[in-house]
Structures are given as structure tokens and as C-alpha cells.
Design a protein around this motif. Structure first.
Motif, mmCIF file in Angstrom:
data_model
loop_
_atom_site.group_PDB
_atom_site.id
_atom_site.type_symbol
_atom_site.label_atom_id
_atom_site.label_comp_id
_atom_site.label_asym_id
_atom_site.label_seq_id
_atom_site.Cartn_x
_atom_site.Cartn_y
_atom_site.Cartn_z
ATOM 1 N N VAL A 41 -2.709 3.962 14.141
ATOM 2 C CA VAL A 41 -1.699 3.995 13.074
ATOM 3 C C VAL A 41 -1.995 2.919 12.039
ATOM 4 O O VAL A 41 -1.962 3.174 10.824
ATOM 5 C CB VAL A 41 -0.279 3.783 13.662
ATOM 6 C CG1 VAL A 41 0.748 3.603 12.538
ATOM 7 C CG2 VAL A 41 0.101 4.947 14.560
ATOM 8 N N LEU A 42 -2.297 1.716 12.505
ATOM 9 C CA LEU A 42 -2.547 0.598 11.599
ATOM 10 C C LEU A 42 -3.798 0.835 10.759
ATOM 11 O O LEU A 42 -3.817 0.539 9.561
ATOM 12 C CB LEU A 42 -2.676 -0.702 12.403
ATOM 13 C CG LEU A 42 -1.435 -1.092 13.224
ATOM 14 C CD1 LEU A 42 -1.716 -2.322 14.071
ATOM 15 C CD2 LEU A 42 -0.221 -1.315 12.336
ATOM 16 N N ILE A 43 -4.825 1.398 11.383
ATOM 17 C CA ILE A 43 -6.053 1.712 10.643
ATOM 18 C C ILE A 43 -5.792 2.801 9.608
ATOM 19 O O ILE A 43 -6.236 2.707 8.457
ATOM 20 C CB ILE A 43 -7.177 2.128 11.613
ATOM 21 C CG1 ILE A 43 -7.608 0.923 12.466
ATOM 22 C CG2 ILE A 43 -8.377 2.692 10.853
ATOM 23 C CD1 ILE A 43 -8.535 1.263 13.603
ATOM 24 N N ALA A 44 -5.048 3.831 10.021
ATOM 25 C CA ALA A 44 -4.722 4.932 9.103
ATOM 26 C C ALA A 44 -3.947 4.424 7.894
ATOM 27 O O ALA A 44 -4.157 4.877 6.765
ATOM 28 C CB ALA A 44 -3.927 6.005 9.833
ATOM 29 N N TYR A 45 -3.065 3.454 8.118
ATOM 30 C CA TYR A 45 -2.313 2.862 7.007
ATOM 31 C C TYR A 45 -3.235 2.052 6.091
ATOM 32 O O TYR A 45 -3.185 2.178 4.867
ATOM 33 C CB TYR A 45 -1.189 1.973 7.545
ATOM 34 C CG TYR A 45 -0.617 1.037 6.521
ATOM 35 C CD1 TYR A 45 0.020 1.523 5.378
ATOM 36 C CD2 TYR A 45 -0.732 -0.339 6.672
ATOM 37 C CE1 TYR A 45 0.528 0.667 4.423
ATOM 38 C CE2 TYR A 45 -0.217 -1.206 5.717
ATOM 39 C CZ TYR A 45 0.409 -0.698 4.598
ATOM 40 O OH TYR A 45 0.906 -1.554 3.654
ATOM 41 N N LYS A 46 -4.090 1.241 6.700
ATOM 42 C CA LYS A 46 -4.976 0.369 5.916
ATOM 43 C C LYS A 46 -5.924 1.164 5.014
ATOM 44 O O LYS A 46 -6.238 0.734 3.902
ATOM 45 C CB LYS A 46 -5.795 -0.529 6.856
ATOM 46 C CG LYS A 46 -5.024 -1.702 7.414
ATOM 47 C CD LYS A 46 -4.686 -2.710 6.330
ATOM 48 C CE LYS A 46 -3.996 -3.934 6.899
ATOM 49 N NZ LYS A 46 -3.584 -4.876 5.836
ATOM 50 N N ILE A 47 -6.372 2.335 5.498
ATOM 51 C CA ILE A 47 -7.320 3.115 4.683
ATOM 52 C C ILE A 47 -6.618 4.186 3.841
ATOM 53 O O ILE A 47 -7.273 4.994 3.186
ATOM 54 C CB ILE A 47 -8.429 3.740 5.556
ATOM 55 C CG1 ILE A 47 -7.846 4.749 6.567
ATOM 56 C CG2 ILE A 47 -9.235 2.669 6.263
ATOM 57 C CD1 ILE A 47 -8.921 5.449 7.388
ATOM 58 N N GLY A 48 -5.280 4.170 3.867
ATOM 59 C CA GLY A 48 -4.521 5.013 2.952
ATOM 60 C C GLY A 48 -4.231 6.431 3.415
ATOM 61 O O GLY A 48 -3.811 7.277 2.622
ATOM 62 N N ILE A 49 -4.413 6.698 4.710
ATOM 63 C CA ILE A 49 -4.136 8.048 5.217
ATOM 64 C C ILE A 49 -2.637 8.280 5.372
ATOM 65 O O ILE A 49 -2.136 9.374 5.101
ATOM 66 C CB ILE A 49 -4.863 8.284 6.556
ATOM 67 C CG1 ILE A 49 -6.375 8.301 6.337
ATOM 68 C CG2 ILE A 49 -4.413 9.594 7.214
ATOM 69 C CD1 ILE A 49 -7.189 8.399 7.611
ATOM 70 N N ILE A 50 -1.918 7.255 5.817
ATOM 71 C CA ILE A 50 -0.462 7.373 5.926
ATOM 72 C C ILE A 50 0.192 6.305 5.053
ATOM 73 O O ILE A 50 -0.346 5.205 4.908
ATOM 74 C CB ILE A 50 0.045 7.284 7.383
ATOM 75 C CG1 ILE A 50 -0.344 5.937 8.020
ATOM 76 C CG2 ILE A 50 -0.457 8.444 8.207
ATOM 77 C CD1 ILE A 50 0.242 5.744 9.410
ATOM 78 N N PRO A 51 1.362 6.605 4.466
ATOM 79 C CA PRO A 51 2.018 5.640 3.564
ATOM 80 C C PRO A 51 2.684 4.499 4.320
ATOM 81 O O PRO A 51 2.928 4.584 5.531
ATOM 82 C CB PRO A 51 3.055 6.504 2.841
ATOM 83 C CG PRO A 51 3.366 7.614 3.792
ATOM 84 C CD PRO A 51 2.085 7.888 4.529
ATOM 85 N N ALA A 55 4.054 4.304 8.390
ATOM 86 C CA ALA A 55 3.463 3.346 9.325
ATOM 87 C C ALA A 55 4.547 2.441 9.900
ATOM 88 O O ALA A 55 4.574 2.152 11.104
ATOM 89 C CB ALA A 55 2.388 2.527 8.626
ATOM 90 N N LYS A 56 5.463 2.004 9.033
ATOM 91 C CA LYS A 56 6.560 1.144 9.474
ATOM 92 C C LYS A 56 7.426 1.859 10.517
ATOM 93 O O LYS A 56 7.775 1.277 11.551
ATOM 94 C CB LYS A 56 7.420 0.739 8.275
ATOM 95 C CG LYS A 56 8.565 -0.180 8.624
ATOM 96 C CD LYS A 56 9.436 -0.462 7.426
ATOM 97 C CE LYS A 56 8.706 -1.265 6.390
ATOM 98 N NZ LYS A 56 9.586 -1.673 5.279
ATOM 99 N N GLU A 57 7.757 3.110 10.262
ATOM 100 C CA GLU A 57 8.559 3.881 11.218
ATOM 101 C C GLU A 57 7.855 4.020 12.556
ATOM 102 O O GLU A 57 8.476 3.879 13.620
ATOM 103 C CB GLU A 57 8.861 5.274 10.658
ATOM 104 C CG GLU A 57 9.941 5.304 9.606
ATOM 105 C CD GLU A 57 10.344 6.720 9.238
ATOM 106 O OE1 GLU A 57 11.499 6.912 8.823
ATOM 107 O OE2 GLU A 57 9.505 7.648 9.355
ATOM 108 N N LEU A 58 6.574 4.328 12.533
ATOM 109 C CA LEU A 58 5.832 4.535 13.776
ATOM 110 C C LEU A 58 5.764 3.259 14.600
ATOM 111 O O LEU A 58 5.935 3.294 15.834
ATOM 112 C CB LEU A 58 4.425 5.061 13.468
ATOM 113 C CG LEU A 58 4.358 6.491 12.920
ATOM 114 C CD1 LEU A 58 2.968 6.810 12.381
ATOM 115 C CD2 LEU A 58 4.755 7.504 13.996
ATOM 116 N N VAL A 59 5.536 2.139 13.939
ATOM 117 C CA VAL A 59 5.482 0.858 14.660
ATOM 118 C C VAL A 59 6.863 0.489 15.183
ATOM 119 O O VAL A 59 7.026 0.149 16.362
ATOM 120 C CB VAL A 59 4.931 -0.259 13.744
ATOM 121 C CG1 VAL A 59 5.069 -1.630 14.417
ATOM 122 C CG2 VAL A 59 3.473 0.020 13.398
#
Length: 197
Positions: A41-51, A55-59
Motif C-alpha cells: 500500500v505504501l509503495i503504491a501510494y509513493k509511486i502514485g497508483i493510489i491517492p 492510502a490513509k484509509e487502508l493504513v
């Protein structure tokens, strides 16, 4: 009359308050184990795949989904009293004191959930505009209620709550590109504690 808007994470504090709240609430073992599991999730957020908001909700859901609201609020109060004072930047303390002494209205405007910042703001007599946590049947879902208070949403919430024309002077403090829209509302604009034109 003067009003001062302060971003919280990275502006008032030295560190991300959400991560610190998770560690405070769950302990180091659970915190680091969760970070490992949430790495995709964190990687997907960092590279712009998820907003940012997703990412905040998932964490947040991973750690807090199903927690009783009363328990979360108690943890938030304890965090406000025990941890936030240790996270404060010296620049923030000085500028906040300046505005207190000037009788300015002080408003914290943050994308973080209000749960762990509300008590600190109340203790200091600051107003708070923050992301709100969805609560159902007295328990946290881990989801965001409404919109994430980030970027343009900060400006929308500020204008919804305040008539800016009634203030003689407006100050705004941020630390990231996401704060620029809020900072641009002000007569006195600061990013990373440096004045900007």
C-alpha cells in the motif's frame, strides 16, 4: 482582527502524527509488523497508483477498524497530553506564542484525523479543521467521513467556516505543496517557516 492558519504534520510537528499515534496506541511490535504487511500500500501510494486519501484509509483501517469510539477518544486525549508536546517544532512554538500574545485566532488545519489532535487543540484554545473518522454503531470503521482535509479541501473548509473578509490580517503556515492553496489565502505566507511572496 488577525487569524492564523497552521498545518499540523511537518509544520507544527517534526514527525507524522498518524504514525506516532499508531505506535502510541498499538506498541512498537504491532506498529512495525503492520508496516511490513502494509508495504504494498505504501509503495503504491509513493509511486502514485493510489491517492493520499485511500492510502490513509487502508493504513488506518488496518490498525483501528472496529475500535470503540470511546477507546479511540481516550487514546487521543492521552496522545495529546503525553506525545504531541514532544513533537513540536521550536519555530512553531515561537510563532504560536506570538499569535497568542497578539490575541490572534489560531486555527489548526490538517489532513490528519481529529481523534488525536482535538484534545491538544482544546487544551490550547485553538480551533480545529481536520479529517474526520467514520463511526458506525459506536465503533471506528477506519474510513474517512466526508473528504480528506488535504490540498484544495483545506481551502474549502476554511471558507466554509470563516468569512475571511472580517479579518484585517491573515497568516498561514505550511510545509508541503499540498499546503500552497491554503497559504495563498494569506497576507503573510510561510512554507517550511520561510516567508514567501
Amino acid at each position: 482582527m488577525t487569524i492564523a492558519f497552521f498545518d499540523f504534520d511537518g509544520t507544527i510537528t517534526r514527525e507524522d502524527s498518524m504514525l506516532q499515534f499508531i505506535r502510541f496506541s498499538k506498541g512498537n511490535l504491532m506498529f512495525y509488523a503492520g508496516i511490513l504487511l502494509l508495504l504494498p500500500v505504501l509503495i503504491a501510494y509513493k509511486i502514485g497508483i493510489i491517492p493520499n486519501w485511500r492510502a490513509k484509509e487502508l493504513v488506518f483501517s488496518f490498525y483501528f477498524n472496529g475500535m470503540k469510539e470511546v477507546e479511540a477518544m481516550k487514546l487521543g486525549q492521552e496522545f495529546s497530553e503525553q506525545v504531541i508536546p514532544k513533537l513540536l517544532r521550536p519555530e512553531a512554538i515561537r510563532e504560536i506564542e506570538f499569535h497568542k500574545n497578539s490575541a490572534s485566532k489560531i486555527v489548526v488545519v490538517t489532513a490528519s484525523f481529529s481523534i488525536w489532535i482535538k484534545s491538544w487543540c482544546e487544551l490550547n484554545h485553538f480551533e480545529l479543521i481536520a479529517t474526520e473518522c467514520d463511526i458506525r454503531n459506536g465503533r471506528l470503521t477506519g474510513l474517512i467521513k466526508g473528504k480528506n482535509c488535504h490540498g484544495a479541501e483545506k481551502v474549502r473548509r476554511i471558507k466554509e467556516k470563516f468569512d475571511l473578509h472580517q479579518f484585517d490580517q491573515i497568516y498561514a503556515y505550511g510545509d508541503s505543496p499540498a499546503d500552497k492553496e491554503m497559504v495563498n489565502l494569506a497576507d503573510f505566507k510561510y512554507l517550511k517557516w520561510k516567508p514567501i511572496k
